[in-house]
Design a protein around this motif. Structure first.
Motif, PDB file in Angstrom:
ATOM      1  N   ASN A  99     -49.397  90.066 -16.997  1.00  0.00           N
ATOM      2  CA  ASN A  99     -48.707  89.101 -16.355  1.00  0.00           C
ATOM      3  C   ASN A  99     -49.653  88.392 -15.443  1.00  0.00           C
ATOM      4  OD1 ASN A  99     -47.194  86.939 -15.265  1.00  0.00           O
ATOM      5  ND2 ASN A  99     -45.445  88.427 -14.182  1.00  0.00           N
ATOM      6  N   ARG A 100     -50.063  87.037 -16.394  1.00  0.00           N
ATOM      7  CA  ARG A 100     -51.281  86.451 -15.970  1.00  0.00           C
ATOM      8  C   ARG A 100     -50.883  85.022 -14.201  1.00  0.00           C
ATOM      9  NH1 ARG A 100     -54.860  88.931 -18.448  1.00  0.00           N
ATOM     10  NH2 ARG A 100     -56.360  87.594 -20.050  1.00  0.00           N
ATOM     11  N   SER A 101     -49.925  85.409 -14.342  1.00  0.00           N
ATOM     12  CA  SER A 101     -49.079  84.554 -13.060  1.00  0.00           C
ATOM     13  C   SER A 101     -48.917  85.223 -12.252  1.00  0.00           C
ATOM     14  CB  SER A 101     -47.715  83.970 -13.282  1.00  0.00           C
ATOM     15  OG  SER A 101     -46.921  84.881 -13.585  1.00  0.00           O
ATOM     16  N   SER A 102     -48.951  86.874 -11.672  1.00  0.00           N
ATOM     17  CA  SER A 102     -48.830  87.673 -11.137  1.00  0.00           C
ATOM     18  C   SER A 102     -50.475  87.267 -10.174  1.00  0.00           C
ATOM     19  CB  SER A 102     -49.713  88.681 -11.348  1.00  0.00           C
ATOM     20  OG  SER A 102     -48.667  89.293 -12.155  1.00  0.00           O
ATOM     21  N   THR A 103     -50.297  87.825  -8.408  1.00  0.00           N
ATOM     22  CA  THR A 103     -50.936  87.857  -8.341  1.00  0.00           C
ATOM     23  C   THR A 103     -51.689  88.147  -7.735  1.00  0.00           C
ATOM     24  OG1 THR A 103     -49.386  86.752  -6.435  1.00  0.00           O
ATOM     25  CG2 THR A 103     -51.857  86.763  -5.075  1.00  0.00           C
ATOM     26  N   PHE A 104     -53.752  87.498  -7.494  1.00  0.00           N
ATOM     27  CA  PHE A 104     -54.824  88.171  -8.056  1.00  0.00           C
ATOM     28  C   PHE A 104     -54.823  88.657  -6.020  1.00  0.00           C
ATOM     29  CE2 PHE A 104     -59.311  87.197  -7.254  1.00  0.00           C
ATOM     30  CZ  PHE A 104     -59.914  88.620  -8.404  1.00  0.00           C
ATOM     31  N   ILE A 105     -54.874  86.756  -5.214  1.00  0.00           N
ATOM     32  CA  ILE A 105     -55.481  87.280  -3.899  1.00  0.00           C
ATOM     33  C   ILE A 105     -54.833  86.505  -3.157  1.00  0.00           C
ATOM     34  CG2 ILE A 105     -57.401  85.717  -4.779  1.00  0.00           C
ATOM     35  CD1 ILE A 105     -59.543  87.442  -2.120  1.00  0.00           C
ATOM     36  N   GLU A 106     -54.805  86.788  -1.794  1.00  0.00           N
ATOM     37  CA  GLU A 106     -53.952  85.694  -0.921  1.00  0.00           C
ATOM     38  C   GLU A 106     -54.945  85.294   0.127  1.00  0.00           C
ATOM     39  OE1 GLU A 106     -49.819  85.834   1.371  1.00  0.00           O
ATOM     40  OE2 GLU A 106     -49.761  87.402  -0.038  1.00  0.00           O
ATOM     41  N   THR A 107     -54.610  84.202   0.273  1.00  0.00           N
ATOM     42  CA  THR A 107     -55.605  84.170   1.604  1.00  0.00           C
ATOM     43  C   THR A 107     -55.254  84.064   2.803  1.00  0.00           C
ATOM     44  OG1 THR A 107     -55.393  81.771   2.034  1.00  0.00           O
ATOM     45  CG2 THR A 107     -56.820  81.571   0.025  1.00  0.00           C
ATOM     46  N   GLU A 108     -55.579  84.072   4.089  1.00  0.00           N
ATOM     47  CA  GLU A 108     -55.350  84.671   5.096  1.00  0.00           C
ATOM     48  C   GLU A 108     -53.923  82.922   5.722  1.00  0.00           C
ATOM     49  OE1 GLU A 108     -57.508  84.522   8.192  1.00  0.00           O
ATOM     50  OE2 GLU A 108     -59.235  86.288   7.855  1.00  0.00           O
ATOM     51  N   SER A 109     -54.003  82.283   5.057  1.00  0.00           N
ATOM     52  CA  SER A 109     -53.309  80.959   5.164  1.00  0.00           C
ATOM     53  C   SER A 109     -51.971  81.337   4.401  1.00  0.00           C
ATOM     54  CB  SER A 109     -53.875  79.118   5.614  1.00  0.00           C
ATOM     55  OG  SER A 109     -54.493  79.190   3.770  1.00  0.00           O
ATOM     56  N   GLY A 110     -52.057  81.741   3.433  1.00  0.00           N
ATOM     57  CA  GLY A 110     -51.063  81.706   2.884  1.00  0.00           C
ATOM     58  C   GLY A 110     -51.191  81.922   0.789  1.00  0.00           C
ATOM     59  N   LYS A 111     -51.977  80.722   0.857  1.00  0.00           N
ATOM     60  CA  LYS A 111     -51.967  80.737   0.041  1.00  0.00           C
ATOM     61  C   LYS A 111     -52.687  81.967  -1.233  1.00  0.00           C
ATOM     62  CE  LYS A 111     -54.406  77.299  -3.237  1.00  0.00           C
ATOM     63  NZ  LYS A 111     -53.572  76.466  -3.531  1.00  0.00           N
ATOM     64  N   THR A 112     -51.905  81.864  -2.374  1.00  0.00           N
ATOM     65  CA  THR A 112     -51.943  82.697  -3.252  1.00  0.00           C
ATOM     66  C   THR A 112     -52.695  82.509  -4.483  1.00  0.00           C
ATOM     67  OG1 THR A 112     -49.847  82.158  -4.667  1.00  0.00           O
ATOM     68  CG2 THR A 112     -49.842  83.900  -2.862  1.00  0.00           C
ATOM     69  N   TYR A 113     -53.822  82.855  -5.412  1.00  0.00           N
ATOM     70  CA  TYR A 113     -54.374  82.239  -6.615  1.00  0.00           C
ATOM     71  C   TYR A 113     -53.980  83.339  -6.989  1.00  0.00           C
ATOM     72  CZ  TYR A 113     -56.976  79.372  -3.368  1.00  0.00           C
ATOM     73  OH  TYR A 113     -57.659  78.541  -2.779  1.00  0.00           O
ATOM     74  N   SER A 114     -53.471  83.002  -8.837  1.00  0.00           N
ATOM     75  CA  SER A 114     -52.770  84.239  -9.649  1.00  0.00           C
ATOM     76  C   SER A 114     -53.869  84.194 -10.678  1.00  0.00           C
ATOM     77  CB  SER A 114     -51.819  83.522 -11.003  1.00  0.00           C
ATOM     78  OG  SER A 114     -52.434  82.015 -11.547  1.00  0.00           O
ATOM     79  N   PHE A 115     -53.886  85.224 -11.546  1.00  0.00           N
ATOM     80  CA  PHE A 115     -55.032  86.119 -12.377  1.00  0.00           C
ATOM     81  C   PHE A 115     -55.468  84.614 -13.791  1.00  0.00           C
ATOM     82  CE2 PHE A 115     -53.615  89.737 -10.700  1.00  0.00           C
ATOM     83  CZ  PHE A 115     -54.893  90.741 -11.062  1.00  0.00           C
ATOM     84  N   SER A 116     -54.103  83.966 -13.601  1.00  0.00           N
ATOM     85  CA  SER A 116     -54.751  82.673 -14.917  1.00  0.00           C
ATOM     86  C   SER A 116     -55.464  81.685 -14.083  1.00  0.00           C
ATOM     87  CB  SER A 116     -53.223  82.199 -14.983  1.00  0.00           C
ATOM     88  OG  SER A 116     -53.586  81.098 -15.465  1.00  0.00           O
ATOM     89  N   ASP A 117     -55.389  81.469 -12.963  1.00  0.00           N
ATOM     90  CA  ASP A 117     -56.327  80.320 -12.181  1.00  0.00           C
ATOM     91  C   ASP A 117     -57.359  80.968 -11.675  1.00  0.00           C
ATOM     92  OD1 ASP A 117     -54.740  78.851 -11.104  1.00  0.00           O
ATOM     93  OD2 ASP A 117     -53.490  80.282  -9.053  1.00  0.00           O
ATOM     94  N   LEU A 118     -57.985  82.743 -11.501  1.00  0.00           N
ATOM     95  CA  LEU A 118     -59.422  83.461 -11.743  1.00  0.00           C
ATOM     96  C   LEU A 118     -59.579  83.194 -13.267  1.00  0.00           C
ATOM     97  CD1 LEU A 118     -61.007  85.091 -10.665  1.00  0.00           C
ATOM     98  CD2 LEU A 118     -59.758  86.825 -12.009  1.00  0.00           C
ATOM     99  N   GLU A 119     -58.733  83.007 -13.995  1.00  0.00           N
ATOM    100  CA  GLU A 119     -59.547  82.997 -15.572  1.00  0.00           C
ATOM    101  C   GLU A 119     -60.050  81.426 -15.462  1.00  0.00           C
ATOM    102  OE1 GLU A 119     -58.526  84.886 -20.029  1.00  0.00           O
ATOM    103  OE2 GLU A 119     -56.740  84.055 -18.525  1.00  0.00           O
TER     104      GLU A 119
END
Length: 64
Positions: free
Chosen positions: A26-46
């Motif tokens: 599921n590419r929409s799953s969270t890949f990483i979350e920053t200290e400020s709470g912003k999340t990036y998905s596997f799709s973002d990484l791709e």
């Protein structure tokens, strides 16, 4: 990176393929979350990976 990972990466010959095989289905799953709470998905990484690949190609770097 341990010796085992280096061996596997050198056999792969393509860093994107090495990473993408480990992405969640599921590419929409969270890949990483920053200290400020912003999340990036596997799709973002791709997407970012593709941009870097194009940049490197445009700079004249060759695969391998």
């Amino acid at each position: 990176m341990n010796k085992f990972s280096r061996k596997r990466l050198s056999k792969e010959k393509n860093f994107y393929l090495f990473l993408s095989k480990r992405f969640l289905k599921n590419r929409s799953s969270t890949f990483i979350e920053t200290e400020s709470g912003k999340t990036y998905s596997f799709s973002d990484l791709e997407d970012v990976s593709g941009r870097f690949a194009h940049l490197f190609r445009n700079l004249g770097l060759k695969p391998g």
